[in-house]
Design an enzyme around this catalytic site. Structure first.
Site, short mmCIF file in Angstrom:
data_model
loop_
_atom_site.label_atom_id
_atom_site.label_comp_id
_atom_site.label_asym_id
_atom_site.label_seq_id
_atom_site.Cartn_x
_atom_site.Cartn_y
_atom_site.Cartn_z
N HIS A 72 1.07 3.64 -3.02
CA HIS A 72 -0.30 3.33 -3.47
C HIS A 72 -1.14 4.59 -3.41
CE1 HIS A 72 -0.53 -1.33 -2.90
NE2 HIS A 72 0.51 -0.95 -3.60
N TYR A 201 -10.21 -4.39 0.50
CA TYR A 201 -10.93 -4.64 1.75
C TYR A 201 -12.32 -5.11 1.35
CZ TYR A 201 -7.43 -2.03 4.48
OH TYR A 201 -6.27 -1.60 5.09
C1 PHB Z 1 -0.87 -5.89 5.89
O1 PHB Z 1 -0.39 -5.79 4.76
O2 PHB Z 1 -0.40 -6.72 6.70
C2 PHB Z 1 -2.00 -5.05 6.28
C3 PHB Z 1 -2.41 -4.05 5.43
C4 PHB Z 1 -3.50 -3.26 5.77
C5 PHB Z 1 -4.16 -3.48 6.95
C6 PHB Z 1 -3.75 -4.48 7.82
C7 PHB Z 1 -2.66 -5.27 7.48
O3 PHB Z 1 -5.24 -2.73 7.27
#
Ligand code: PHB
Ligand code: APR
Length: 390
Positions: A72, A201
């Site tokens: 990514h 996010y």
């Molecule tokens: C996840 O894919 O489980 C994951 C990805 C990013 C994060 C936390 C968990 O910050």
């Protein structure tokens, strides 16, 4: 039994350490309370930093990662009506891979099994002894109920947040810091293609939400929930509705596609650090020494960074050169505190606290991070990961 390095815990820290030591010609034995299947089946985070990927490739663990992992370039940060992409490659020249910890664990188990690594699964009563001497040992009851004593030159506690190693450092000599956050994550795994190309996010007044993934057909999503949340209060429909609202379904035509939920759990959020990470012939690595909330995706990467420092330090110590072993704790903790800060910062920037003043500060910070190159670069540098040895 006798070996050079006794490793407690067969999670990513313990197995990677045994792998790195073996490459340097150092023998180890691993003891683990759980079964091999349990350890390999645990669902954990899924983001590997550039330096983690580089290390796994260097030590022959990169084949499946390169075939099945998904590089990514960055992440999306969003709040209602706004979604911004942060391109870590443009900002820092570094990036991340989506490859589940579960997969890293399977690759480690396969590699250690092929190499004939001695791992005792299903042990109980693990206890550490004589750590102040140069003949420390670990006692345990093996899976057949037989008492065993493993003598070693060095003991390494890779036994996570519930293992006995961290408390084997005398109370008068250890210092701990702990912060429990006033919210948890409800995580689901779903058999549905991700509705996004890179992780989202999302800040939202109802609470944080995140859209992650494991593959082209499996999505991983999270919702901020109160600490006392009962999983039974969250039907699949309620979860998908909350995700749709918080992730902005319908915003600029973006759609969240729901699908069958295959796993559901509530995860507490906490920061914890214990120092020093060494006492006599005992060394700590990974979750045994530190826990971060998952928002910065640092837990596994920190564990890998610890053992990348520790393996050469132990190899040198066993040949009579103690310099790297003596500096291990300080060197590791420097990165641990940087990642502890980053994880706390991401967490407090993105989670609803119920305080209207916090809310305005969070939005001001999100606007800055997504509109200023300096702000974006700071996040990118920390997320994509500082070089091993930072
Ligand atoms: C996840 O894919 O489980 C994951 C990805 C990013 C994060 C936390 C968990 O910050
Ligand atoms: N004796 C032997 N093994 C033990 C004992 C004990 N008394 N107590 C715990 N263990 C084992 C656990 O069963 C577990 O398999 O130690 C292992 C620790 O593994 P992890 O918890 O995966 O910790 P670590 O290897 O440091 O990996 C850190 O895991 O929690 C995530 O976010 C974290 O991704 C990070 C990674």
């Amino acid at each position: 039994m006798r070996t050079q390095v006794a490793i407690i815990g067969a999670g990513p820290s313990g197995l990677l350490l045994s792998h790195l030591l073996a490459a340097d010609g150092v023998e180890s034995v691993v003891v683990e309370t759980r079964t091999e299947e349990y350890v390999a089946g645990r669902i954990r985070a899924g983001i590997l930093e550039q330096s983690t990927v580089d290390l796994l490739r260097e030590v022959g663990l990169g084949d499946r990662l390169d075939r099945e992992g998904d590089p990514h370039r960055g992440i999306y940060l969003q709040w209602p009506e706004e979604r911004h992409h942060l391109d870590f490659v443009d900002l820092t020249g570094r990036s991340v891979f989506v490859y589940g910890q579960t997969e890293v664990q399977k690759d480690l188990v396969a590699a250690r099994t092929a190499a004939g690594q001695e791992v005792h699964y299903g042990v109980s009563d693990t206890a550490l002894h004589d750590l102040d001497t140069d003949r420390p040992s670990v006692t345990f009851t093996d899976e057949h109920g037989v008492q065993q004593r493993l003598e070693a030159d060095v003991v390494v506690g890779c036994d996570g947040s519930f293992g006995p190693s961290r408390e084997a450092v005398p109370a008068a000599l250890r210092r701990t810091w702990e912060k429990t956050y006033p919210y948890s994550w409800l995580g689901i795994l779903a058999d549905v293609a991700p509705s996004t190309d890179e992780l989202i996010y999302a800040w939202h007044p109802d609470g944080f939400a995140m859209h992650s993934m494991r593959s082209a057909t499996v999505s991983r999503l999270y919702l901020q929930v109160p600490n006392d949340t009962k999983i039974d209060d969250w039907s699949d429909d309620r979860i998908w509705d909350a995700l749709a609202t918080r992730l902005g379904h319908g915003q600029d035509g973006w759609q969240l596609t729901p699908g069958p939920v295959t796993d559901k759990s509530v995860l507490p959020m906490r920061s914890f650090v214990q120092q020093p990470m060494r006492h006599g012939r005992l060394f700590l690595a990974g979750d045994a020494a530190h826990i971060v909330p998952p928002t910065g995706a640092k837990g596994l990467n920190l564990a890998v960074a610890d053992v990348a420092l520790l393996a050469p330090a132990l190899t040198a110590l066993l040949k009579g050169d103690a310099a790297l072993a003596d500096s291990y704790s300080d060197a590791a903790l420097r990165r641990v505190w940087r990642c502890t800060h980053f994880s706390w910062w991401m967490t407090t920037m993105l989670h609803a606290s119920g305080d209207p003043f916090d809310e305005q500060l969070q939005l001001a910070q999100l606007r800055w991070v997504t509109s200023s190159e300096a702000g974006a670069t700071g996040l990118a540098e920390n997320y994509a990961g500082l070089p091993i040895g930072f």
